[in-house]
Design a protein around this motif. Structure first.
Motif, PDB file in Angstrom:
ATOM      1  N   ALA A 262      -0.483   3.237  -8.182  1.00 47.52           N
ATOM      2  CA  ALA A 262      -0.321   2.282  -7.083  1.00 47.52           C
ATOM      3  C   ALA A 262       1.060   2.397  -6.448  1.00 47.52           C
ATOM      4  CB  ALA A 262      -0.545   0.860  -7.598  1.00 47.52           C
ATOM      5  N   MET A 263       2.098   2.504  -7.267  1.00 49.83           N
ATOM      6  CA  MET A 263       3.457   2.588  -6.734  1.00 49.83           C
ATOM      7  C   MET A 263       3.644   3.852  -5.906  1.00 49.83           C
ATOM      8  SD  MET A 263       4.778  -0.237  -7.634  1.00 49.83           S
ATOM      9  CE  MET A 263       6.519  -0.015  -7.277  1.00 49.83           C
ATOM     10  N   ASN A 264       3.027   4.949  -6.325  1.00 49.86           N
ATOM     11  CA  ASN A 264       3.097   6.186  -5.539  1.00 49.86           C
ATOM     12  C   ASN A 264       2.394   6.013  -4.197  1.00 49.86           C
ATOM     13  OD1 ASN A 264       4.530   7.540  -7.516  1.00 49.86           O
ATOM     14  ND2 ASN A 264       2.718   8.460  -8.452  1.00 49.86           N
ATOM     15  N   PHE A 265       1.285   5.284  -4.198  1.00 50.08           N
ATOM     16  CA  PHE A 265       0.555   5.020  -2.952  1.00 50.08           C
ATOM     17  C   PHE A 265       1.429   4.242  -1.974  1.00 50.08           C
ATOM     18  CE2 PHE A 265      -2.083   2.067  -0.462  1.00 50.08           C
ATOM     19  CZ  PHE A 265      -2.915   2.955   0.200  1.00 50.08           C
ATOM     20  N   TRP A 266       2.226   3.310  -2.504  1.00 51.11           N
ATOM     21  CA  TRP A 266       3.096   2.482  -1.654  1.00 51.11           C
ATOM     22  C   TRP A 266       4.471   3.113  -1.419  1.00 51.11           C
ATOM     23  CZ3 TRP A 266       1.536  -1.633  -5.634  1.00 51.11           C
ATOM     24  CH2 TRP A 266       0.325  -2.240  -5.267  1.00 51.11           C
ATOM     25  N   ASP A 267       4.695   4.303  -1.943  1.00 52.64           N
ATOM     26  CA  ASP A 267       5.985   4.987  -1.816  1.00 52.64           C
ATOM     27  C   ASP A 267       7.086   4.260  -2.587  1.00 52.64           C
ATOM     28  OD1 ASP A 267       7.567   7.098  -1.032  1.00 52.64           O
ATOM     29  OD2 ASP A 267       8.144   6.181   0.875  1.00 52.64           O
ATOM     30  N   ASN A 268       6.718   3.732  -3.746  1.00 52.42           N
ATOM     31  CA  ASN A 268       7.661   3.157  -4.716  1.00 52.42           C
ATOM     32  C   ASN A 268       8.606   2.094  -4.153  1.00 52.42           C
ATOM     33  OD1 ASN A 268       7.030   4.753  -7.205  1.00 52.42           O
ATOM     34  ND2 ASN A 268       7.511   6.446  -5.823  1.00 52.42           N
ATOM     35  N   PRO A 269       8.067   1.003  -3.611  1.00 52.70           N
ATOM     36  CA  PRO A 269       8.931  -0.090  -3.145  1.00 52.70           C
ATOM     37  C   PRO A 269       9.383  -0.942  -4.329  1.00 52.70           C
ATOM     38  CG  PRO A 269       6.661  -0.729  -2.923  1.00 52.70           C
ATOM     39  CD  PRO A 269       6.637   0.692  -3.436  1.00 52.70           C
ATOM     40  N   PRO A 270      10.419  -1.774  -4.176  1.00 56.78           N
ATOM     41  CA  PRO A 270      10.747  -2.733  -5.233  1.00 56.78           C
ATOM     42  C   PRO A 270       9.589  -3.718  -5.376  1.00 56.78           C
ATOM     43  CG  PRO A 270      11.994  -3.195  -3.241  1.00 56.78           C
ATOM     44  CD  PRO A 270      11.338  -1.864  -3.032  1.00 56.78           C
ATOM     45  N   LEU A 271       9.393  -4.254  -6.560  1.00 57.26           N
ATOM     46  CA  LEU A 271       8.242  -5.125  -6.803  1.00 57.26           C
ATOM     47  C   LEU A 271       8.194  -6.314  -5.850  1.00 57.26           C
ATOM     48  CD1 LEU A 271       7.887  -5.278 -10.706  1.00 57.26           C
ATOM     49  CD2 LEU A 271       6.519  -3.992  -9.067  1.00 57.26           C
ATOM     50  N   GLU A 272       9.356  -6.858  -5.513  1.00 60.63           N
ATOM     51  CA  GLU A 272       9.355  -8.047  -4.657  1.00 60.63           C
ATOM     52  C   GLU A 272       8.905  -7.737  -3.232  1.00 60.63           C
ATOM     53  OE1 GLU A 272      14.102  -8.116  -3.437  1.00 60.63           O
ATOM     54  OE2 GLU A 272      13.317  -9.476  -4.960  1.00 60.63           O
ATOM     55  N   ALA A 273       8.829  -6.446  -2.880  1.00 60.59           N
ATOM     56  CA  ALA A 273       8.382  -6.066  -1.539  1.00 60.59           C
ATOM     57  C   ALA A 273       6.867  -5.897  -1.459  1.00 60.59           C
ATOM     58  CB  ALA A 273       9.065  -4.767  -1.107  1.00 60.59           C
ATOM     59  N   ILE A 274       6.187  -5.954  -2.607  1.00 62.21           N
ATOM     60  CA  ILE A 274       4.728  -5.799  -2.613  1.00 62.21           C
ATOM     61  C   ILE A 274       4.085  -7.082  -2.103  1.00 62.21           C
ATOM     62  CG2 ILE A 274       2.694  -5.430  -4.053  1.00 62.21           C
ATOM     63  CD1 ILE A 274       4.475  -3.793  -5.927  1.00 62.21           C
ATOM     64  N   SER A 275       3.280  -6.947  -1.070  1.00 58.80           N
ATOM     65  CA  SER A 275       2.644  -8.101  -0.432  1.00 58.80           C
ATOM     66  C   SER A 275       1.141  -8.103  -0.694  1.00 58.80           C
ATOM     67  CB  SER A 275       2.888  -8.062   1.075  1.00 58.80           C
ATOM     68  OG  SER A 275       2.248  -6.920   1.637  1.00 58.80           O
ATOM     69  N   LEU A 276       0.490  -9.170  -0.260  1.00 55.05           N
ATOM     70  CA  LEU A 276      -0.964  -9.230  -0.354  1.00 55.05           C
ATOM     71  C   LEU A 276      -1.579  -8.087   0.444  1.00 55.05           C
ATOM     72  CD1 LEU A 276      -3.623 -10.585  -1.139  1.00 55.05           C
ATOM     73  CD2 LEU A 276      -3.352 -12.100   0.843  1.00 55.05           C
ATOM     74  N   GLY A 277      -0.999  -7.784   1.597  1.00 56.51           N
ATOM     75  CA  GLY A 277      -1.503  -6.679   2.409  1.00 56.51           C
ATOM     76  C   GLY A 277      -1.417  -5.349   1.684  1.00 56.51           C
ATOM     77  N   CYS A 278      -0.336  -5.149   0.930  1.00 57.75           N
ATOM     78  CA  CYS A 278      -0.192  -3.915   0.140  1.00 57.75           C
ATOM     79  C   CYS A 278      -1.333  -3.795  -0.868  1.00 57.75           C
ATOM     80  CB  CYS A 278       1.145  -3.910  -0.597  1.00 57.75           C
ATOM     81  SG  CYS A 278       2.606  -3.767   0.445  1.00 57.75           S
ATOM     82  N   LEU A 279      -1.598  -4.885  -1.553  1.00 57.12           N
ATOM     83  CA  LEU A 279      -2.652  -4.883  -2.564  1.00 57.12           C
ATOM     84  C   LEU A 279      -4.021  -4.647  -1.934  1.00 57.12           C
ATOM     85  CD1 LEU A 279      -1.405  -7.906  -4.697  1.00 57.12           C
ATOM     86  CD2 LEU A 279      -1.376  -5.504  -5.388  1.00 57.12           C
ATOM     87  N   GLN A 280      -4.256  -5.274  -0.789  1.00 60.28           N
ATOM     88  CA  GLN A 280      -5.546  -5.109  -0.116  1.00 60.28           C
ATOM     89  C   GLN A 280      -5.737  -3.669   0.361  1.00 60.28           C
ATOM     90  OE1 GLN A 280      -5.037  -8.185   2.833  1.00 60.28           O
ATOM     91  NE2 GLN A 280      -6.259  -9.669   1.676  1.00 60.28           N
TER      92      GLN A 280
ATOM     93  N   ASN B  39       3.900 -14.352  -6.435  1.00 59.84           N
ATOM     94  CA  ASN B  39       2.915 -13.409  -6.960  1.00 59.84           C
ATOM     95  C   ASN B  39       1.813 -13.208  -5.924  1.00 59.84           C
ATOM     96  OD1 ASN B  39       1.017 -11.922  -8.309  1.00 59.84           O
ATOM     97  ND2 ASN B  39       0.591 -13.445  -9.894  1.00 59.84           N
ATOM     98  N   PRO B  40       1.838 -12.099  -5.182  1.00 63.00           N
ATOM     99  CA  PRO B  40       0.844 -11.883  -4.122  1.00 63.00           C
ATOM    100  C   PRO B  40      -0.565 -11.639  -4.647  1.00 63.00           C
ATOM    101  CG  PRO B  40       2.137  -9.906  -4.449  1.00 63.00           C
ATOM    102  CD  PRO B  40       2.778 -10.970  -5.290  1.00 63.00           C
ATOM    103  N   ALA B  41      -0.685 -11.293  -5.925  1.00 70.39           N
ATOM    104  CA  ALA B  41      -2.004 -10.966  -6.474  1.00 70.39           C
ATOM    105  C   ALA B  41      -2.887 -12.196  -6.635  1.00 70.39           C
ATOM    106  CB  ALA B  41      -1.847 -10.260  -7.816  1.00 70.39           C
ATOM    107  N   ILE B  42      -2.280 -13.385  -6.614  1.00 68.87           N
ATOM    108  CA  ILE B  42      -3.061 -14.614  -6.786  1.00 68.87           C
ATOM    109  C   ILE B  42      -4.129 -14.741  -5.704  1.00 68.87           C
ATOM    110  CG2 ILE B  42      -2.944 -17.136  -6.691  1.00 68.87           C
ATOM    111  CD1 ILE B  42      -0.238 -16.977  -8.057  1.00 68.87           C
ATOM    112  N   ALA B  43      -3.799 -14.316  -4.492  1.00 68.23           N
ATOM    113  CA  ALA B  43      -4.723 -14.477  -3.361  1.00 68.23           C
ATOM    114  C   ALA B  43      -5.647 -13.279  -3.152  1.00 68.23           C
ATOM    115  CB  ALA B  43      -3.925 -14.726  -2.083  1.00 68.23           C
TER     116      ALA B  43
END
Length: 278
Positions: free
Chosen positions: A36-54, A94-98
């Motif tokens: 997953a981190m490679n897919f997002w180009d390794n951002p810091p965890l706090e930069a991961i949004s609901l949109g990233c997860l979707q 925690n963006p994963a909640i939604a």
């Protein structure tokens, strides 16, 4: 706040998240998170949004065409990491909640071979190691990683011609399973002068899958049949033959009886309508 994700690298946070878990669990979680981190180009965890997860979940489904169960497992790893990071105050939310997970279509019955198909696969394997590998996998309903990890010292022969084998399963838990005499005789014939510390089959899981593939193609069974299908089939066939559900649970190393119970309802060949006076 204990420290932001910027102050603590992703690597350090992940190390803390994985700490104390069984080695196999650590490896599986780390593979999922790294992908997953490679897919997002390794951002810091706090930069991961609901949109990233979707977007990542969509990628797994529509680009990689993974089964719903595999997608759910990979997303579950991310949920666990983000929940930990939020609880430890490494990230503000925690963006994963939604995030909504894909609905898993239960198709277990499609992955259960008939007894005739199982016999055909085993008969199609090369005599010796390959045949013994498939025979044992089915007979004790083991995971292929468990079978490939068996050492000669893990077997304890019994006076009646059977044996008991110790298996290292999920969460690094050991369990003991009885090996029928007809199976043990084929395995015992492989030993030669091997030491107690030697691996019985000398194969990595990937090599074991090659053994299965050759036998499946020769047998005429469904080409997509995997070694795990032998485990599914062993559970279903033993329950159909009247084995107590708790015995099947313990033999297969299920953590919950609910997992084993799925095999009682996995065959579409029987229905309540069969008992109606129509």
């Amino acid at each position: 706040m204990r420290g932001s994700a910027k102050e603590l690298s992703n690597t350090k946070i992940i190390e803390q998240w994985l700490y104390g878990r069984p080695r196999r669990t650590q490896d599986a979680y780390l593979r999922d998170v790294t992908q997953a981190m490679n897919f997002w180009d390794n951002p810091p965890l706090e930069a991961i949004s609901l949109g990233c997860l979707q977007s990542y979940q969509t990628y797994l489904i529509e680009v990689l065409h993974l089964r719903a169960g595999s997608v759910k497992r990979k997303i579950s790893s991310l949920r666990s990491l983000l929940k930990f990071a939020h609880e430890q105050e490494f990230i503000p939310r925690n963006p994963a909640i939604a995030l909504r997970s894909p609905k898993v279509h239960e198709n277990l019955h499609e992955r259960i071979l008939s007894p005739q198909q199982v016999r055909a696969i085993i008969a199609a394997a090369k005599p010796g190691r390959d045949r013994a590998l498939l025979l044992l996998t089915y007979a004790i309903g083991a995971r292929i990683s468990e079978v490939c990890g068996i050492l000669w010292k893990d077997f304890t022969p019994k006076p009646d011609g059977t044996a008991v084998v110790r298996l290292l399963g999920k969460r690094d838990k050991w369990r003991s399973v009885r090996v029928p005499a007809v199976v043990w005789s084929e395995i015992e014939a492989l030993r030669g002068d091997a030491s107690d510390e030697g691996r019985v089959f000398g194969l990595a899981p990937r090599q074991a899958h090659d053994v299965k593939k050759a036998a499946v193609l020769k047998s005429g069974a469904p080409a997509e049949a995997s070694l795990h299908w032998l485990r599914h089939s062993a559970a279903s066939h033993s329950l159909e033959a009247g084995a107590p559900i708790h015995v099947v649970r313990d033999s297969l190393g299920h953590a919950s009886i609910q997992t084993t119970d799925k095999y009682l309802h996995s065959s579409p060949e029987e229905s309540a309508s069969d008992y109606l006076n129509l």
